[in-house]
Scaffold this active site. Structure first.
Site, mmCIF file in Angstrom:
data_model
loop_
_atom_site.group_PDB
_atom_site.id
_atom_site.type_symbol
_atom_site.label_atom_id
_atom_site.label_comp_id
_atom_site.label_asym_id
_atom_site.label_seq_id
_atom_site.Cartn_x
_atom_site.Cartn_y
_atom_site.Cartn_z
ATOM 1 N N THR A 1 1.038 -1.175 -0.048
ATOM 2 C CA THR A 1 -0.023 0.066 0.100
ATOM 3 C C THR A 1 0.880 1.231 -0.032
ATOM 4 O O THR A 1 1.638 1.221 1.011
ATOM 5 C CB THR A 1 -0.932 0.194 1.221
ATOM 6 O OG1 THR A 1 -1.658 -1.258 1.157
ATOM 7 C CG2 THR A 1 -1.893 1.273 1.362
ATOM 8 N N LYS B 1 -6.982 1.315 -3.285
ATOM 9 C CA LYS B 1 -6.843 0.819 -2.213
ATOM 10 C C LYS B 1 -6.604 2.013 -1.094
ATOM 11 O O LYS B 1 -6.862 1.817 0.094
ATOM 12 C CB LYS B 1 -5.173 0.033 -2.261
ATOM 13 C CG LYS B 1 -4.806 -0.286 -1.102
ATOM 14 C CD LYS B 1 -5.643 -1.783 -0.273
ATOM 15 C CE LYS B 1 -5.272 -2.092 0.733
ATOM 16 N NZ LYS B 1 -3.937 -2.816 0.771
ATOM 17 N N LYS C 1 0.537 4.043 8.998
ATOM 18 C CA LYS C 1 1.168 4.244 7.675
ATOM 19 C C LYS C 1 -0.009 4.832 6.692
ATOM 20 O O LYS C 1 0.048 5.752 5.760
ATOM 21 C CB LYS C 1 1.878 3.102 7.222
ATOM 22 C CG LYS C 1 2.492 3.036 5.858
ATOM 23 C CD LYS C 1 3.177 1.897 5.554
ATOM 24 C CE LYS C 1 2.173 0.790 5.305
ATOM 25 N NZ LYS C 1 1.456 0.835 4.100
#
Length: 977
Positions: free
Chosen positions: A41, A119, A187
């Site tokens: 990601t 995503k 993150k």
């Protein structure tokens, strides 16, 4: 298949690497035509920049943007969702790898970066939903709601989301094993935050969620599961979202409780009950395992008014009615209970002065149809002063402390709502707190704060009178929880309840088995073994049927199979075949099991019929019950069609044992004899059943440790062959003698055993040295095999071992006992010879017989003349016994081998009496050789004077020779004769 294929394809054709690894690989050089799949990601901007760099520096390398979703678990299962974008050429090269990796593959138009954009949206929603779930549960806890109940409700409400359903159980269980991690969302939501800044779009909700994850990481939860973000809320609000009481150390908790009530109220309880002798405890048991704590109590499997009237007329303290209602849906169970109660009322009216208290004995108490069955009772019998909820059951490891019900293992107390019972499709519950359990099961009809309790402190400090006072003070229609942590607690409560009943109070009880034995004042007795029931040796195999699926049963079955592997035959029933396949396939599976079962049981093997251990459930509770019914009905048909009469029957699991008793074995009533093991009832089925007299062991699914099932099966296994020492000890205890018969061939062996079985008498097969020389080891093997198959105690004895070499060989052949015959030697030589062999034989566990004195006569070609014969000397006998350590002494008192003279036997009975006094003092059995030809009266007189073994040879040999003189047409007829 998908996992192994993806691994192979990656090794064979392409590489799947993280973006950091990819940069290193690009710098080191990659072969032309390589495609790189970027699955991490990252921000869409990073993907676009990376693609540009690759095109500038490595023109032959193609980049595919393919972030994944699904976490560690779905990656391991090969069921990831993959979102992919890139050039057509790159996608064409990597298509096989991506298909192998994914369960769902989404192709996004727009080139590299488009998939990472999707995503990023996904991670925004996932992070926000996790944070929202944590916030919602913390809010519920702050409102003093039961968080597990809140979760259960939201699962079926509009506020539900997949992330709520997946992550909240981690919070409730306080289990933050990292399947994902807090730092992952630090993150990922950080990426979302940076992109929103670049794009000038305010993302207030995700920014707040991001800060929550940052706070969680800063507090030390970064590497824990992402659901641990709830700890931020718990810290800020001071609440605990955890939805279960903590597991406790059993020993510490039990030690911390007050000292038990000092008096055992059993006598007071029985005395109180005797004042109301016509008060009968009627236990409606939803499976047969409720008889776990009683003995000498009857169980009815049908309930017409006539049968109930007959039972009431016996004025019993208690009887059980087996309803098996747990196998039904709720409304059918309620109708059944109403029917039974109407019949009880009608029957009680025909017996003057009779009254009764109804107990709803439920499997583990908290499962089953509550309050439906209790409401059904009240609808027929009228309102009760209180409903009593008492789930304590020591043998099942069940304790109620501070209103929390626990299931105990060896060291811990585990809240019951967190055990496997809570996962039952039809009867699940989540509340370990019994006040909350009542509210949960009544769907709010009875609130937690309306439930009363009897504490352990009251039971142990104030006793039965305080119990009575509290029960009498309850408002009519109350629900009362009984805490208990010992049998004494139960006795105290039962004594107090009886006092309240004597004051006119009426109670409806939902309890475990411990309450029943306490209420009727029954005293426990040790587990029952086959010998306790006076069962004769039975060579058929036992039948063990396992239908229960609780984890403990599966562990017990595994232990049974490992511990009894040599003696046990296992037949596994395919649940798929009998519940999901066609009628024809179902019938084929049942027929296969019946054929094997009959063969194994007839061959004397204990036979385990066990359902395949993979639990198959339906999509709804009703579908699961239907599958359960099909499995149970198949087991019923199997047991019904097994014609071989087993030595015993053991049924594992409540529903299984109920259906087998009522449907397969057609028992209308039974008597509880006691327990085969603590908490494992042993029934004697009524004479109308298909196998009257066969012990029926009702083994609950959740009783005992992992070895308990194996222990019961081993206890009830076919008893091993008796030893000669046991035969003679039993003869001494009961004042009889055992016949020892010399045999020479199979016909002789069969003749002795057939006679012994016809007379229901023990016997000894004797092998003389001359017959051993003729028949050898095969003759001894025939004797041993026949003894093992006999249904009366038979042992094998080596007779007249006058040669040391022969005796040493006999010690290795499997004889149960030997006779050391040194009667032809001097006393000193006889002692030395006998002592030597005796020590060797005793080391093998064999009984040793020896002869002192010398018999005249002829036996198997060996002749002793009258002038060589001598009587047994008392003084020499004492020395001989002391120095040789023998177990049995063959004496000479005028008895002879072979035929007695025409004048008949002339036995020195005065000498026999003196020898009896000596051998009694020394613990040695008396043996008399030469029994052939002794009149019956003389044999009886010798028995009265202590002879415990008679040797018989001549009469049997003569009978054999006589049969050979009869004309027969065939060898088989000669042998039979």
């Amino acid at each position: 298949m998908r996992k192994s294929l993806s691994s192979w394809l990656q090794m064979k054709f392409k590489l799947k690497v993280s973006y950091m690894e990819m940069l290193v690989l690009c710098q080191s050089g990659l072969p032309a035509g390589t495609s790189i799949i970027l699955s991490s990601t990252v921000s869409p901007g990073f993907v676009t920049q990376l693609k540009g760099r690759l095109e500038a520096e490595c023109r032959e390398i193609k980049l595919v943007d393919a972030p994944v979703s699904g976490g560690v678990k779905r990656a391991a299962d090969g069921t990831l969702t993959v979102i992919v974008s890139g050039t057509d050429e790159a996608l064409h090269c990597t298509g096989r790898v991506l298909s192998a990796l994914s369960e769902k593959l989404y192709l996004i138009k727009g080139g590299c970066g488009a998939a990472s954009s999707v995503k990023m949206v996904n991670q925004l929603l996932a992070g926000v939903h996790i944070a929202s779930a944590a916030e919602a549960m913390a809010f519920g806890a702050r409102l003093n709601l039961r968080t597990r109940r809140v979760f259960e409700i939201i699962q079926h409400a509009r506020g539900y989301s997949w992330m709520f359903g997946n992550r909240v159980p981690h919070m409730l269980d306080n289990d933050y094993t990292p399947l994902s991690a807090v730092d992952i969302f630090v993150k990922d939501l950080g990426i979302v935050s940076r992109e929103s800044s670049n794009l000038r779009i305010p993302l207030h909700v995700s920014s707040v969620a991001h800060q929550l994850f940052v706070s969680g990481s800063a507090s030390g939860w970064g590497r824990y599961d992402d659901s641990a973000v709830v700890k931020v809320y718990e810290t800020l609000s001071g609440v605990k979202v955890e939805g279960r009481p903590p597991m406790l150390n059993k020993e510490d908790v039990l030690r911390s409780l007050p000292v038990e009530w000092p008096e055992v109220p059993m006598d007071d309880l029985v005395s109180s009950a005797s004042h109301d002798s016509k008060k009968v405890l009627v236990v409606l048991d939803d499976d047969p395992t409720g008889t776990q704590t009683v003995h000498d109590i009857e169980v009815l499997t049908e309930w017409p008014v006539e049968a109930l009237t007959e039972q009431f007329l016996k004025l019993p303290t208690c009887f059980f009615i087996l309803t098996n209602s747990r196998s039904m849906i709720a409304n059918k169970a309620a109708l059944l209970v109403k029917d039974i109660c109407r019949n009880l009322e009608a029957a009680a009216k025909t017996v003057p002065g009779i009254s009764y208290t109804v107990v709803l004995r439920g499997d583990s108490t908290l499962r089953g149809h509550f309050p439906e069955e209790a409401d059904a009772v009240v609808s027929v019998l009228g309102d009760m002063d209180a409903w009593i909820i008492c789930p304590f059951f020591l043998q099942g490891g069940r304790y109620t402390i501070d209103d929390i019900h626990y299931v105990a293992d060896s060291e811990r107390l585990i809240p019951a709502g967190e055990t496997e019972f809570a996962k039952d499709a039809a009867f699940g519950y989540t509340s370990s707190n019994l006040k909350q359990w009542v509210e949960e099961k009544t769907k709010g009809g009875i609130l937690e704060n309306q439930v009363s309790t009897i504490s352990i402190s009251l039971l142990r400090k104030e006793g039965p009178d305080a119990v009575c006072q509290l029960l009498c003070s309850l408002e009519k229609g109350s629900v009362c929880i009984v805490n208990a942590a010992s049998e004494r607690d139960m006795n105290v409560f039962a004594a107090g309840m009886i006092q309240a009943e004597l004051q006119g109070k009426r109670f409806l009880c939902r309890t475990a088995a411990s309450f029943v034995s306490a209420r009727i004042g029954i005293k426990p007795k040790p587990p029952i073994r086959p010998n306790d029931l006076g069962l004769k040796r039975n060579l058929a195999g036992g039948l063990i049927v396992v239908g229960s699926y609780v984890p403990k049963t599966t562990k017990q079955v595994d232990k049974l199979r490992s511990q009894c592997a040599q003696s046990l035959r296992v037949i596994e029933v395919s649940v798929e075949m009998i519940s999901l396949k066609s009628t024809e396939e179902r019938d084929q599976e049942i027929s296969r099991i019946v054929e094997l079962g009959n063969a194994y049981i007839q061959s004397g093997r204990d036979t385990l019929v066990v359902t395949s251990r993979q639990l198959i459930t339906g999509k709804t509770p009703e579908e699961s019950l239907e599958i359960n019914y099909k499995v149970s009905s198949a087991l019923v048909e199997i047991v019904r069609r097994i014609d071989s009469r087993p030595r015993y029957i053991l049924a594992k699991g409540g529903i299984t044992s109920s259906d087998l008793a009522t449907k397969a074995l057609e028992a209308r009533r039974a008597k509880v004899m006691g327990q085969a093991l603590a908490g494992v009832p042993l029934w004697q089925l009524g004479p109308e059943s298909r196998h009257p007299g066969v012990p029926y062991i009702v083994f609950p699914g959740n009783v005992g440790d992992n070895s308990a099932l194996a222990e019961v099966v081993q206890n009830w296994a076919c008893p091993s062959r008796s030893s000669t020492k046991e035969l003679l000890l039993n003869a001494e205890k009961s004042g009889y003698a055992v016949g020892a018969f010399n045999v020479y061939n199979l016909e002789g062996i069969e003749a002795v055993i057939a006679a012994a079985e016809a007379e229901e008498s023990p016997a000894i097969l004797q092998v003389h040295p001359s017959s051993l020389k003729q028949g050898g080891v095969p003759l001894v093997a025939c004797c041993i095999a026949a003894a093992e198959r006999a249904n009366v105690p038979i042992t094998v004895h080596y007779d007249h071992g006058a040669d040391k070499h022969d005796l040493l060989g006999a010690l290795e052949m499997g004889f149960d006992s030997v006779m050391v015959d040194g009667s032809h030697l001097t006393l000193e030589e006889n002692i030395l010879y006998t002592k030597n062999i005796s020590s060797l034989a005793h080391a093998e566990g064999m009984l040793v017989e020896a002869e002192l004195g010398r018999l005249s006569g002829t036996e198997d070609g060996l002749t002793v003349e009258e002038y060589e014969a001598r009587f047994t000397d008392i003084a020499q006998a004492e020395q001989f016994i002391d120095e040789t350590g023998i177990d049995a002494l063959a004496v000479c008192i005028g008895n002879v081998h072979g035929k007695y003279p025409p004048s008949g036997p002339n036995l020195r009975l005065d000498l026999l009496k003196e020898l009896r006094a000596l051998t009694m003092k020394k613990g040695v059995s008396l043996v008399l050789h030469g029994a052939s030809g002794l009149p019956h009266e003389l044999v009886k007189e010798c028995i009265d004077l202590g002879v415990r073994k008679f040797n018989v040879n001549t009469e049997v040999r003569n009978s054999y020779l006589q049969s050979l003189k009869k004309p027969e047409k065939d060898l088989v007829q000669v042998m039979a004769s």
